[in-house]
Design an enzyme around this catalytic site. Sequence first.
Site, PDB file in Angstrom:
ATOM      1  CD  GLU A  55     -81.407  -8.846 -11.399  1.00 31.31           C
ATOM      2  OE1 GLU A  55     -81.010  -8.637 -10.241  1.00 31.31           O
ATOM      3  OE2 GLU A  55     -81.225  -8.051 -12.357  1.00 31.31           O
ATOM      4  CB  ALA A 166     -35.853  17.070 -22.173  1.00 35.13           C
ATOM      5  CG  ASP A 203     -48.983  20.049 -23.407  1.00 37.01           C
ATOM      6  OD1 ASP A 203     -47.978  20.750 -23.639  1.00 37.01           O
ATOM      7  OD2 ASP A 203     -48.994  19.139 -22.575  1.00 37.01           O
ATOM      8  CG  LEU A 207     -58.379  17.037 -22.883  1.00 35.24           C
ATOM      9  CD1 LEU A 207     -59.090  17.660 -21.690  1.00 35.24           C
ATOM     10  CD2 LEU A 207     -57.109  16.329 -22.440  1.00 35.24           C
ATOM     11  CB  ALA A 276     -49.785  13.420 -10.966  1.00 28.56           C
TER      12      ALA A 276
END
Length: 361
Positions: A55, A166, A203, A207, A276
Amino acid sequence: MAAAAYEAAMRRALALAAHGPATGVNPRVGCVILDADGAVIAEGWHRGAGTPHAEIDALGHLEPGDARGSTVVVTLEPCNHTGRTGPCSVALIEAGVARVVYAASDPGVRSGGGARRLHDAGVEVIGGVLGDEVERFLGDWLPAARLGRPFVTLKWASSLDGRTAAADGTSKWIIGAAARQRVHEQREASDAIIVGTATVLSDDPSLTARGDAGELMPRQPMPVVVGVRQIPSDAAVFRHPHAPFIAPTHDLAQVLDHLFGLGVRRAFVEGGPTLATAFLAAGLVDELVVYLAPSLLGGPHTAIADIGVGTIAEARRLEITGVERLGNDLMIVAHPRDGGTILPATRPDPSRPLHSMEEES
């Protein structure tokens, strides 16, 4: 002035809003100012934290007094508080506008209330014009503002039978290059990326959000690592362009509350199945993004663990809101049918640390 004129101006304001940054604390907002005959006399949009609101940006294109008697069409209810900039509601009142038309109400405890202030000052106020369209446009920002915590997207990649690795624990790569690149684009569109300590230990991820050639994308999410285990000082996450936020806790609500205070409005969760599951069980997931590869793995490594569904009648039914084919893989986006989070919160099991299953993933 006809309702069609307000809708046309609102669509233009929505197009202007799209010029603003899609991430960060502030929403994307556009504004169009119409004269008494319905002609556009000024336009504006918000360019990010610390810059004039839409605005004010639009008013800045007019000479003093030119806005008197005008109609201001804005995608979000004018704010009613003083932050880095002053309240837009007061600026509009002082400019002498006759009418304010907005789409979505501002849910902020401090910033909301602009419509009431305008009305009390004698300005005609019309809300809800193209409200559904603007709600969709503001997507994750509005829910975050309403919830007082970041909007949480939970992502995983799995085989058709729901396995993320796997039997021997190998998982690179379940999905192909096109799907992996789409993940990097989603990282870039987020304010923070969240993983557990097990993911860092197993791992050593950077990131970061990277392009096709491995280059850093222009915008990088804040890396967040949740869990109580120590991570090595030479972990790749410490070479991220942004200093990582290390959260040595299992209290995910507390983590999100802290991130919200740091300005995070969009969080992308990429941890293993335990993280998760913990986010789901805590009722802290607003959106699922699932990448499906046309493969079968079998075995124990499922995408999520027990979420408290004992019978099919208790299944949490979701609505698929997006499907995209990426090479030979599919990306599926899902939201709860009835609003709210993917799962209602359940009482967490304090005896089950976040790393208990991630060590297996």
